[in-house]
Design an enzyme around this catalytic site. Structure first.
Site, PDB file in Angstrom:
ATOM      1  N   ARG A  78     -43.629 -92.815  43.508  1.00 53.25           N
ATOM      2  CA  ARG A  78     -42.230 -92.719  43.073  1.00 53.25           C
ATOM      3  C   ARG A  78     -41.269 -92.889  44.239  1.00 53.25           C
ATOM      4  O   ARG A  78     -41.583 -92.549  45.380  1.00 53.25           O
ATOM      5  CB  ARG A  78     -41.988 -91.374  42.379  1.00 53.25           C
ATOM      6  CG  ARG A  78     -42.441 -91.418  40.940  1.00 53.25           C
ATOM      7  CD  ARG A  78     -42.173 -90.128  40.244  1.00 53.25           C
ATOM      8  NE  ARG A  78     -43.284 -89.207  40.402  1.00 53.25           N
ATOM      9  CZ  ARG A  78     -43.327 -88.005  39.829  1.00 53.25           C
ATOM     10  NH1 ARG A  78     -42.323 -87.585  39.110  1.00 53.25           N
ATOM     11  NH2 ARG A  78     -44.367 -87.225  40.008  1.00 53.25           N
ATOM     12  N   PRO A  98     -41.494 -65.547  45.948  1.00 52.57           N
ATOM     13  CA  PRO A  98     -42.920 -65.722  46.256  1.00 52.57           C
ATOM     14  C   PRO A  98     -43.401 -67.143  45.981  1.00 52.57           C
ATOM     15  O   PRO A  98     -43.086 -67.724  44.944  1.00 52.57           O
ATOM     16  CB  PRO A  98     -43.604 -64.725  45.319  1.00 52.57           C
ATOM     17  CG  PRO A  98     -42.548 -63.759  44.911  1.00 52.57           C
ATOM     18  CD  PRO A  98     -41.258 -64.521  44.941  1.00 52.57           C
ATOM     19  N   GLU A  99     -44.158 -67.688  46.927  1.00 51.71           N
ATOM     20  CA  GLU A  99     -44.799 -68.983  46.759  1.00 51.71           C
ATOM     21  C   GLU A  99     -46.310 -68.763  46.816  1.00 51.71           C
ATOM     22  O   GLU A  99     -46.765 -67.622  46.777  1.00 51.71           O
ATOM     23  CB  GLU A  99     -44.328 -69.957  47.859  1.00 51.71           C
ATOM     24  CG  GLU A  99     -42.815 -70.142  47.887  1.00 51.71           C
ATOM     25  CD  GLU A  99     -42.358 -71.118  48.982  1.00 51.71           C
ATOM     26  OE1 GLU A  99     -43.136 -72.003  49.361  1.00 51.71           O
ATOM     27  OE2 GLU A  99     -41.224 -70.964  49.460  1.00 51.71           O
ATOM     28  N   ARG A 158     -34.711 -58.179  40.000  1.00 51.01           N
ATOM     29  CA  ARG A 158     -33.793 -59.188  39.465  1.00 51.01           C
ATOM     30  C   ARG A 158     -34.130 -59.646  38.054  1.00 51.01           C
ATOM     31  O   ARG A 158     -33.398 -60.465  37.485  1.00 51.01           O
ATOM     32  CB  ARG A 158     -33.721 -60.370  40.434  1.00 51.01           C
ATOM     33  CG  ARG A 158     -33.150 -59.907  41.784  1.00 51.01           C
ATOM     34  CD  ARG A 158     -32.937 -61.034  42.745  1.00 51.01           C
ATOM     35  NE  ARG A 158     -31.972 -61.992  42.244  1.00 51.01           N
ATOM     36  CZ  ARG A 158     -31.634 -63.105  42.883  1.00 51.01           C
ATOM     37  NH1 ARG A 158     -32.184 -63.371  44.047  1.00 51.01           N
ATOM     38  NH2 ARG A 158     -30.755 -63.926  42.365  1.00 51.01           N
ATOM     39  N   HIS A 201     -36.994 -50.026  38.856  1.00 47.47           N
ATOM     40  CA  HIS A 201     -37.154 -51.455  38.618  1.00 47.47           C
ATOM     41  C   HIS A 201     -38.492 -51.807  37.977  1.00 47.47           C
ATOM     42  O   HIS A 201     -38.853 -52.979  37.915  1.00 47.47           O
ATOM     43  CB  HIS A 201     -36.983 -52.229  39.929  1.00 47.47           C
ATOM     44  CG  HIS A 201     -35.637 -52.044  40.558  1.00 47.47           C
ATOM     45  ND1 HIS A 201     -34.464 -52.144  39.837  1.00 47.47           N
ATOM     46  CD2 HIS A 201     -35.267 -51.746  41.834  1.00 47.47           C
ATOM     47  CE1 HIS A 201     -33.432 -51.920  40.641  1.00 47.47           C
ATOM     48  NE2 HIS A 201     -33.895 -51.667  41.856  1.00 47.47           N
TER      49      HIS A 201
END
Ligand SMILES: [Zn+2]
Length: 282
Positions: free
Chosen positions: A155, A2-3, A116, A97
């Site tokens: 940078r 997920p973002e 996970r 889960h």
């Protein structure tokens, strides 16, 4: 994984369903999800507390609680690879889960499901202090070329890894960084210092557009791991231009999309459409 759009989708769904509800306590099936907090401490801290709000900062979900003993009491959740928050009705037993459940007054639970086990959930007394150092929110008013330029700090490192750094911009991950760089026509290997004001503006506009469209589509389900809290897949994966499409034709020029590893992350781009700016002296 997920973002920002997937986390935002979860927050928008959970907010109206959790606000005003009182937590009765916590049930912990996998203690490591708490990242060091003891299950008894989590249970004590949330029991009897009402939910005041659900919001997002970067990829963090913040569930604010009503507790006058602390400055900013909240439950902080990071979904990491496979985490999901779902509301389970009363009488439905937790699935295999479910790592942590927050019990809701009136029946039902907020379940943190995480196949996970990389996800994290913990209670904090001061959410503002507990969150790590995070860069600007790309969808907040005021996010534009000058702000991104300042965050990149001139940078010489390559753009892609810098954009993945949550201290530079909050909420981007592998999928939406590749998509935003494609829309901005920038090679992910370009040194950040090579971007002039117009390229920075174009990159910000591309980031905002991709994230806004992805939220409208409830995120991207690249595989079966991402589902909204309502259990539906996202729809933005159908509209990805480059991510996961190595070897396929670029939607603009038909050149084969390249897939390379950049800072250990799979990176997808069109070698013809996305130009590689040289580092400029400032
Ligand atoms: Zn192309």
């Amino acid at each position: 994984m997920p973002e920002l759009p997937e986390v935002e989708t979860a927050v928008r769904w959970l907010g109206p369903r959790l606000c005003g509800r009182t937590l009765l306590g916590a049930r912990v099936a996998w203690a490591r999800t708490l990242g060091g907090q003891r299950p008894a401490a989590l249970n004590r801290a949330v029991a009897g507390r009402a939910v005041r709000g659900v919001s997002r900062r970067a990829k963090w979900i913040r569930i604010d609680l009503d507790d006058p003993a602390h400055p900013a009491p909240a439950v902080l959740v990071h979904l990491r690879m496979s985490g999901r928050l779902v509301i389970a009705p009363a009488g439905v037993p937790p699935g295999p889960h479910v790592r942590v459940s927050l019990l809701l007054a009136g029946g039902g639970r907020l379940d943190f499901v995480d196949a996970r086990k990389f996800g994290r959930l913990r209670q904090v007394g001061d959410a503002d202090a507990a969150l790590p150092d995070l860069g600007p929110e790309p969808l907040a008013p005021g996010f534009g070329g000058p702000q991104l330029g300042a965050a990149l700090g001139g940078r010489r490192a390559r753009l892609k890894p810098l954009l993945l750094d949550q201290r530079v911009v909050a909420g981007l991950g592998n999928i939406y960084t590749d998509e935003a760089l494609f829309r901005a026509r920038l090679d992910p290997r370009t040194p950040a210092a090579g971007l002039g004001p117009s390229a920075l503006d174009a990159l910000c506009a591309a980031i905002r557009a991709v994230l806004t469209e992805a939220i409208a589509a409830q995120g991207s389900s690249i595989d079966a791991s991402y589902r909204t809290p309502a259990g539906e897949p996202g729809r933005f994966q159908e509209r990805l231009a480059v991510y996961g499409r190595g070897g396929e034709p670029c939607p603009l020029c038909q050149t084969a999309i390249r897939r390379v590893l950049l800072a250990q992350r799979a990176t997808h781009f069109c070698p013809r459409c996305q130009r590689r700016a040289r580092a400029r002296r400032r």
